[in-house]
Design an enzyme around this catalytic site. Structure first.
Site, PDB file in Angstrom:
ATOM      1  N   LYS A 193       0.750  -1.415   0.162  1.00  0.00           N
ATOM      2  CA  LYS A 193      -0.045  -0.035   0.093  1.00  0.00           C
ATOM      3  C   LYS A 193       0.790   1.284  -0.037  1.00  0.00           C
ATOM      4  O   LYS A 193       0.275   2.220  -0.641  1.00  0.00           O
ATOM      5  CB  LYS A 193      -1.226   0.041   1.194  1.00  0.00           C
ATOM      6  CG  LYS A 193      -2.068  -1.037   1.178  1.00  0.00           C
ATOM      7  CD  LYS A 193      -2.855  -1.091   2.339  1.00  0.00           C
ATOM      8  CE  LYS A 193      -4.142  -2.171   2.206  1.00  0.00           C
ATOM      9  NZ  LYS A 193      -5.201  -1.889   3.325  1.00  0.00           N
ATOM     10  N   THR A 234       4.544   0.592  22.510  1.00  0.00           N
ATOM     11  CA  THR A 234       5.785   1.882  22.639  1.00  0.00           C
ATOM     12  C   THR A 234       5.218   2.998  22.299  1.00  0.00           C
ATOM     13  O   THR A 234       4.411   3.522  21.427  1.00  0.00           O
ATOM     14  CB  THR A 234       6.760   1.765  21.610  1.00  0.00           C
ATOM     15  OG1 THR A 234       6.588   1.492  20.265  1.00  0.00           O
ATOM     16  CG2 THR A 234       7.662   0.356  22.002  1.00  0.00           C
ATOM     17  N   GLU A 291       6.363   5.942  21.795  1.00  0.00           N
ATOM     18  CA  GLU A 291       6.801   6.815  20.788  1.00  0.00           C
ATOM     19  C   GLU A 291       6.251   6.698  19.549  1.00  0.00           C
ATOM     20  O   GLU A 291       6.110   7.599  18.594  1.00  0.00           O
ATOM     21  CB  GLU A 291       8.379   6.198  20.587  1.00  0.00           C
ATOM     22  CG  GLU A 291       9.534   6.681  21.636  1.00  0.00           C
ATOM     23  CD  GLU A 291       9.323   5.769  22.784  1.00  0.00           C
ATOM     24  OE1 GLU A 291       9.852   5.870  23.527  1.00  0.00           O
ATOM     25  OE2 GLU A 291       8.627   4.662  22.630  1.00  0.00           O
TER      26      GLU A 291
END
Length: 265
Positions: A66, A151, A153
């Protein structure tokens, strides 16, 4: 005149897209063929070019291509740009156009079960699947949209693109939600993210972007075991296909009977 379409991905043998689009064709009396193309990691861009040179009318793109399809396109819809990925391609005035119909497919399927306005929504996962659905979910005007990830981040990367969302880690989830969407790939390997008890205690509606025709996905089963109503993403698959079909053929097919047929396989 016979119109030609296809879906490209790797793997591709499992794809239901040919079945879905042939049913759309019968319903709308449009003559078409819809093929499966096994993607080649080295020659993917050439495969796209060849398809349209050989008079292809429209191409669906599935994993893992994609992002590469998105990068190939000269003209992209707004939702495609925000998703950073494309699942629908076509040529217009000798230029490759791209759209991403995943998000609108999700919204239409969810509308069968609940109203999204003023709801508290939790998305599990901060990868490409999550990115592809955030914009249409925000357009539905929820009270709150939170993205949780293992996570923090990675979730914060999404927040920089979509400042309206809040982010957290799985470990810090404490509140209740009206809707929980699993956008992780855990169900594909038969695993689940175990949520804190208080998150499920409000009995949120649970939705898995993954689907399994034969049985419940791991996330759907986990949510139902917790007393929640839950469905998988088969309806989203049908709805995103309908939007792509409309883009190519300017006719919007109805989806309910097709979804029922696929569920009864």
């Amino acid at each position: 005149m016979l119109r030609r379409f296809a879906v490209i991905g790797h793997p591709i043998a499992h794809s239901l897209s040919p079945v879905i689009h042939q049913m759309f064709a019968q319903q709308t009396q449009i003559e078409l063929i819809y093929e499966k193309i096994l993607g080649d990691d080295v020659k993917f861009e050439q495969q796209i070019s060849d398809f349209f040179i050989q008079y292809g009318n429209g191409l669906n793109v599935t994993l893992p291509y994609k992002k590469r399809a998105y990068e190939l396109a000269k003209i992209r819809t707004q939702r495609c740009t925000l998703a950073g990925a494309a699942n629908t391609l076509w040529m217009e005035e000798n230029q490759l156009h791209a759209d991403n119909t995943d998000g609108i497919g999700l919204i239409r399927d969810l509308s069968r079960f609940l109203e999204l306005k003023d709801k508290k929504i939790l998305i599990l996962g901060a990868g490409g699947a999550a990115r592809g659905i955030i914009f249409p979910l925000l357009e539905a005007k929820p009270l709150q949209l939170i993205v949780a990830n293992r996570t923090l981040e990675k979730a914060e990367e999404l927040q920089r693109q979509f400042p309206q969302i809040n982010v957290t880690s799985f470990a810090e989830l404490t509140e209740f939600f009206d809707l929980i969407i699993n956008a992780t790939s855990t169900s594909l390997s038969g695993q689940v993210i175990v949520l804190p008890e208080e998150v499920l205690s409000h009995k949120p509606f649970c939705y898995d972007l993954a689907y399994n025709q034969k049985t419940s996905t791991a996330f759907v089963q986990y949510a139902r075991n917790g007393g929640c109503e839950a469905v998988d993403g088969l309806g989203m698959l049908v709805e995103q296909a309908a939007e792509a079909f409309f883009t190519w053929n300017k006719v919007m097919p109805s989806t309910q009977k097709i979804l029922e047929h696929l569920r009864s396989f």
